[in-house]
Structures are given as C-alpha cells and as structure tokens.
Design a protein around this motif. Structure first.
Motif, short mmCIF file in Angstrom:
data_model
loop_
_atom_site.label_atom_id
_atom_site.label_comp_id
_atom_site.label_asym_id
_atom_site.label_seq_id
_atom_site.Cartn_x
_atom_site.Cartn_y
_atom_site.Cartn_z
N MET A 694 0.87 -1.27 0.00
CA MET A 694 0.07 -0.04 -0.16
C MET A 694 0.92 1.24 -0.02
N GLN A 695 1.77 1.20 0.68
CA GLN A 695 2.51 2.47 1.23
C GLN A 695 3.77 2.67 0.04
N ILE A 696 4.40 1.53 -0.32
CA ILE A 696 5.32 2.01 -1.29
C ILE A 696 4.42 1.90 -2.87
N GLY A 697 3.70 1.30 -2.85
CA GLY A 697 2.72 1.31 -4.31
C GLY A 697 2.17 2.82 -4.50
N GLY A 698 1.82 3.26 -3.34
CA GLY A 698 1.13 4.76 -3.34
C GLY A 698 2.25 5.59 -3.65
N GLY A 699 3.47 5.61 -3.13
CA GLY A 699 4.47 6.52 -3.63
C GLY A 699 4.96 6.16 -4.75
N ILE A 700 4.90 5.13 -5.51
CA ILE A 700 5.25 4.72 -6.83
C ILE A 700 4.55 5.28 -7.80
N ASP A 701 3.06 5.24 -7.52
CA ASP A 701 2.21 5.74 -8.35
C ASP A 701 2.45 7.37 -8.56
N LYS A 702 2.61 8.04 -7.49
CA LYS A 702 2.98 9.29 -7.59
C LYS A 702 4.44 9.67 -8.12
N MET A 703 5.13 9.29 -7.58
CA MET A 703 6.66 9.48 -7.98
C MET A 703 7.45 8.86 -8.83
N ALA A 704 7.01 7.62 -8.89
CA ALA A 704 7.95 6.80 -9.98
C ALA A 704 7.15 5.65 -10.90
N PRO A 705 5.96 5.96 -11.58
CA PRO A 705 5.07 5.48 -12.21
C PRO A 705 5.81 4.40 -13.08
N ASN A 706 7.23 4.51 -13.56
CA ASN A 706 7.74 3.62 -14.55
C ASN A 706 7.98 2.25 -13.73
#
Length: 723
Positions: A694-706
């Motif tokens: 949840m946490q890392i996925g949410g960060g990736i979605d905003k900051m590193a979508p690749n």
C-alpha cells in the motif's frame, strides 16, 4: 503536565534543513562505524548476553547493591545519600553546598541532572553552574535540551555553534571547529580552577568497592572529578553493578554501540576521596577532597520491582536505539518527552514522569524493531512501549471513536465488512483506477507524496468459492488461508495469487468466511480485551477447517496469529492451549513455499532481463526472522534479475495507523525508500507484506510510475506455467 502539539513540532523539524542534514549524515555513517568497531569480535551476541545477564542480576538485587555501594564508598571516606525524587535530591545537594560554602559549580554531562532540571534549581538558589561538556555547554547557552543521550548537540551545525560561542563570549568566533574547541578549553580552564564543586554522573557504580566509572571522549569529565575540592556524584539506581569485572561487560559494548569506537578516549574510575592541594584562606594546603554520592530513585525502584518494566535496567545509555530509529533519524530527539528521546526515552518518560506524558508521543514508535537488533542489553523496546500503552488504556480507556471502531464495528464481522463494502462505493468520486490520488479538505495531506489504494469493488471473500473449485483432486495437504483485511478488501487479486500458488504445490485450500481482522490495530492501541474477542473468533474459525497448515501472506497477520495470540491468553489456560495449537500450524506464505520449492528442485538461478529488488517488511525481517526465503524465490523467478537495494530492511513508513496519523513523517520515510529503489536500477520492487505494498505502491504511483510493485505471490503466480 504541559500539553504539546507534537504534530506541529514534527512538521517544524521536517522543514529544518540543518537538522535533517545532520541526522541523515549521521544515520548513514553510524552502521558502518559500528560494524567496523565490531570487526574483530567473534560473537557479538555472546557479549550482549553477558551484559544482559549481569544487568538482570543487578536489578534483581538492586537494594542489596545500593547498600553495598554505600558501605564501600563510606569506608573509603565518601558519603552516600538516597533521594526518592528530584525535589529531595535538590534539597540534599543544596545543603551540601551551604555546608561547604560552595558558590561556583562545574558539571560534566549527566542525563540524571537533566531529568530533574538541576541546573535551573541551583541557579535559582544563587549558585553559578557551568556545563563543561562541549555539547552541553552550547545547549545551555542556547537554552536548549539534549536531543541525544551521547551526542547532545547533534542537531546543531558548526555555524550555529559559532553563533552560540560568539553570543556567550561577546566576541566574534569563526565557525572553525578546532578554533572553537581551543576557545572552549581556554574559557573552561578558568571555570575548572575557580570551581568549589564538581558534579558528575556515572556510567556505572561498582558495589564491591564504591567506585564509579565515567566514559567520555572529552577530558572535562576527568577534570570535574579531580580539580574541585568537592565531587558530587549523581546517578540512578540502574547504574549499580556488582563487581569491577562487570564493568568490562559494559565497556566491551558501550563505546562500540554509542560512538562506533572500540574504546573511548577517557575511562575514568573514581573510588573515593583523594588528597589534593588547593588554596584555602590565601594559603596552599593539602587535604582530602570531599566525595558525595546521591542515588536517585524518581520511579526507578518501582520499575525494578515491576515484572515487565524491570527490563529497562538493561539499558547502558549508549543510545544505539536512537541511532537506528527511523523516526529519531528524521526529526531528532526534541519532539519526544521530558529529556530522554527515542524508544527508550518513551519508556523512561513513562516510568519517571507518568503515563500521561508518555501518551503524548508514545505512538512515535512504529514497531520496526531495528532497535532490538543493536541494543547491547537486548531490551525489547517496542514490547515495553506496548506494555505502557496497554496500561494507559486500562487506566484511562479509549477515545470514543476508537471505542466505537474497535468494540462495536471490528468485532462484528458482518458490520465491519458491510462498512468496507459501502466505502468501496463511497470512494468512487475520488477513485482513479486502483488508487485514490487526491483527497479534499483536511484529508489532503494523506495523499501528498503518495496515492492511497482503493478498496476493491469485489473483495476476495466473494471470489473465494469459485477459486477453490480448482483445488487438486488428490491434495497433498489441507491449507486454511488467512487473508487478513488487506488481501481481502484492498488486494484481492494478490489473494487469488496466493491460492493459485498453494493449489499448484498440491494443496487443498479452504477459506473460512468467519475469519475477521487479526486484531493487530486493536492490540497496538492497547485494547487487549477487544483483541481477545477477535482472537477467539479467528481461532474458532481456523480450528473448524481442520487444516494441516494455516497460511498468511501478510507478515503482520502471521506474527499476530503465531506469537501475539499466545501472549493475549497467557492467563487463560483453555484459550492458551488453543492459541498454541494454531501457532504450530501457522506458516508465512513465502517461507512455506520456498521450502517446498527447494525440496522439489524448483529453485534454480534464472537469467532475466528485468531487474527486480526486494523490500523487507519490518514484521517479516525482525519479528518472524524471514529474509533469505523471499530472495531465493525471486532469484529463481523466470524473466527477472535480482538486485539488492540499499536499506532493504528500513521501514517504508506505513506502520499501520501511523501512516495516516503522521502523514508528513510517513512520507519522509517513504521518500527514503523510493530513493533506494530508484538507485537499485530495478523496474519492479517485490514485497511480501500488503501494508508495505500500500505504502510503497502509493509512492510509486505518484513519484515513480515507471516502476511496478508486486507481492511475491503475484510473481510466483504469473510464472506457474513455467514450472
């Protein structure tokens, strides 16, 4: 008790560039320095066991050691007093000052004197008090308190220090560190020579001979205890140890853990009055100096007789728990309680200053358990904090919202799940795909720097019946799947992957619909009675499956079912027996599958084009002790090349409700994790914990979508056809 706005204090620290730079640099350098200091130590755990055992003996015999210490020191010509609290200590010390015509006092660093605000009191009585530890001296000039037990001024940089020097000395002091040190020596030398009394703390007090030990990297501690004609030792009962040989058990660990040194610059032993030459009535005379020791209680003896909290006596004040704490290394120590900071500081504040003050910041401990891996006394800091939370709830009760959610909703499975289904419909206006990227009004901070996962349209429990129709005709084992809330209502597709992998290894999978939340959020809040109600529901639901194994693909759930349920029912013989039976069947998903894969030869190194890295869940790595198995599975996954990231076992910042309550701080920890993921060069990050997903996925979605994030179960499921 002063009520503080902890969130506002945290926000100011987060936006303090000097503080953040200092702490970040230190937290990056400390692990390597500590490792180097232990480089030639064959068995660190053996040293830690020796220290723990010695300190456990000491706390069990603390009154006897106090009597022996007093007898030993007084036989050598010293005088020992005992103070029940700070007020009594101040009266004793003031009387000593008055009897000896003391006007000027020099002090070496002492957390016990900070604890009772001794300097303020002495100055109010017209006495001149000078701190001589360089960090403490600067803090006293700045009107601040220590942010660290070993390095009190670590939150300051040299420019700030130079300003404090200049303000205090009324001269322009450049921000050159050697120059400032020489200036301090010049100024403090006069203070030492003019002092009527020196006050020190003690790192340990030896009962058999009345000696104390001072561990320092500055010479001031040695000068404070030798030049002035009067030496007063102020120490807590927890510093008492039986024999001189026991001091070596402290010294083998304290420098290595505290500052990353094999040995400190100065180890000073003071064993009573010694002859000194000093000026008296205009003449130089030789006479024995006076030595007084004051043993401070202030809640320590009560803790010594507490069957749980007595473990805090194993602390040697090395502050290594702070050095590895993700919260302390982000916001420093001054957001904590009275004087002591970090996890151990929270405990000490609770014991010495009361549960009300402790409760203001007790949830800054996120339970990552990194402190337990370095503590030389092997103190289980997170569990002691949890014990104090439990006591606070037993004493004060829960807030009304917590009581409603925990006792009326979460224990009623149908109501709880109905509300989650309703939330799935209610989130549609802010939902974008599988994420909630922005929230309005006062919820906005929750989605700054990260997206939040949406509740699934169809939970796993509604998919289970169809999925379980694919169970093998001749199963090798019978497995009950405990999904937990996240795999049920947030990541049901991952729940499906878990079942498919288990079916692939020959298991008949059962999904008991009567299962509920494991209860970890309720346990963390300290509501143990409600947690027991939930535990009974889950134990009964899982017993009814008559399964060979119970599998959890969430390490938090696995830890709770395997370990915490037994603790909840330690005083209930019937339910303890049932919890123990469940515990023996409980298996964490990745470690269970890895063992089977290893047995049937599926674990083979594969060449792949896509780089994949792995994040260790805190509960997985340090509570369950599982970290090799997930990596072995990833190394064998077709199409991937496994790469290790820096700080793989550092907390991602989710930590249950902490991630919502302290959103700003949670994002800081997340950003640190995202930085490490990016630097690994991986395009996929694997996890074994849905909360981390949840946490890392949410960060990736905003900051590193690749970059993609996947649960290990999803990676294994996508390659089932290749096995």
């Amino acid at each position: 008790m002063e009520t503080r706005n902890i969130k506002a204090e945290i926000e100011s620290k987060i936006h303090d560039p000097i503080l953040r730079s200092n702490l970040e640099n230190f937290s990056q350098q400390y692990p390597a320095a500590r490792a180097k200091a232990y480089a030639n130590v064959a068995d660190i755990d053996e040293l830690r066991d020796d220290l723990r055992d010695m300190k456990q003996y000491s706390v069990a015999h603390v009154e006897e050691l106090a009597d022996e210490f007093q007898t030993s020191l007084e036989q050598r010509g010293g005088k020992v007093f005992r103070a029940k609290d700070g007020d009594e200590l101040k009266k004793i010390l003031l009387k000593i000052c008055q009897e000896n015509d003391v006007h000027n006092i020099v002090k070496s660093k002492s957390m016990a004197t900070e604890e009772i605000r001794l300097n303020d009191y002495l100055e109010e009585q017209g006495l001149r008090v000078k701190e001589t530890d360089l960090g403490e001296w600067m803090l006293s000039v700045a009107g601040q308190h220590p942010s660290h037990m070993v390095m009190p001024a670590i939150h300051l940089n040299r420019n700030q220090c130079a300003k404090f020097f200049s303000d205090e000395l009324k001269e322009d002091i450049p921000s050159d560190i050697p120059f400032m040190v020489q200036t301090a020596r010049r100024v403090l030398r006069k203070e030492f020579l003019n002092a009527d009394m020196g006050i020190s703390g003690a790192n340990f007090g030896i009962a058999e001979n009345g000696a104390i030990g001072l561990v320092t990297n500055e010479g001031n501690g040695r000068i404070v205890t030798t030049i002035p004609p009067i030496h007063v030792i102020i120490m807590g009962y927890e510093k008492l140890i039986p024999k001189t040989s026991d001091a070596s058990k402290i010294m083998r660990l304290l420098p290595r853990n505290g500052t990353g040194q094999r040995m400190v610059s100065y180890l000073t032993l003071v064993d009573g009055p010694t002859p000194i030459i000093h000026e008296k009535n205009g003449e130089m005379v030789e006479e024995n100096k006076k030595v007084y020791a004051i043993l401070l209680d202030n809640g320590r003896l009560k803790a010594a007789h507490d069957p749980v909290m007595k473990e805090v006596y194993q602390c040697v004040r090395c502050a290594s728990c702070l050095n590895v704490c993700p919260i302390w290394s982000t916001v420093g120590g001054n957001v904590y309680g009275h004087i002591y900071s970090g996890g151990i500081g929270a405990i000490l504040t609770g014991l010495l200053n009361g549960l009300d003050e402790f409760s203001q910041f007790s949830d800054l401990c996120i339970g990552c358990r990194r402190c337990t891996t370095v503590c030389p006394g092997k103190i289980n800091i997170p569990d002691l904090i949890q014990e104090l939370r439990n006591r606070q709830v037993a004493k004060k009760g829960l807030s009304f919202p917590e009581k409603m959610i925990f006792q009326k909703i979460m224990t009623n499975r149908k109501v709880f799940h109905s509300l989650l289904r309703a939330a799935s419909l209610g989130q549609k206006p802010v939902k974008s795909g599988k994420f909630i990227r922005n929230l309005p009004l006062f919820f906005a901070k929750m989605t700054e720097g990260r997206s939040l996962p949406a509740i699934a349209d169809k939970p796993f429990r509604d998919r289970a019946e169809k999925l379980l129709q694919n169970n093998p005709a001749n199963p090798k084992m019978r497995i009950a799947f405990f999904s937990g809330c996240n795999l049920d209502f947030v990541f049901p597709e991952t729940g499906e992957s878990v079942v498919k992998v288990l079916q692939d290894i020959g298991a008949e999978v059962i999904y008991p619909q009567e299962q509920n939340c494991c209860g970890k959020p309720i346990i963390g809040a300290g509501d143990l009675d409600t947690a027991r109600r939930l535990a009974k529901q889950n134990i009964a639901a899982l017993e009814a499956t008559n399964a060979d194994y119970v599998i959890a693909a969430c390490p938090t759930c696995a830890e709770t079912l395997e370990q915490t349920y037994k603790e909840l029912f330690k005083d209930d013989k019937v339910w303890l027996e049932r919890a123990e039976k469940l515990s023996k069947k409980l298996k964490e998903f990745s470690s269970f599958v890895e063992q089977i894969y290893a047995d049937n030869g599926r674990l083979k190194n594969t060449a792949g084009k896509e780089k994949i890295t792995y994040h260790d869940s805190c509960h997985m790595r340090r509570s369950l002790g599982i970290y090799k198995e997930p990596r072995e599975l990833l190394k064998s996954a077709p199409g991937y090349e496994f790469v290790e990231m820096t700080g793989a076992d550092q907390c991602c910042g989710m930590a249950g409700s902490f991630g919502m309550k302290y959103a700003d701080l949670s994002i800081q920890l997340l950003n640190r994790k995202l930085k490490n993921i990016k630097e690994s060069g991986a395009t996929t990050v694997a996890v074994a914990c849905p909360a981390c997903m949840m946490q890392i996925g949410g960060g990736i979605d905003k900051m590193a979508p690749n970059i993609k994030i996947k649960h290990i179960a999803d990676i294994l499921a996508e390659n089932l056809g290749d096995n």
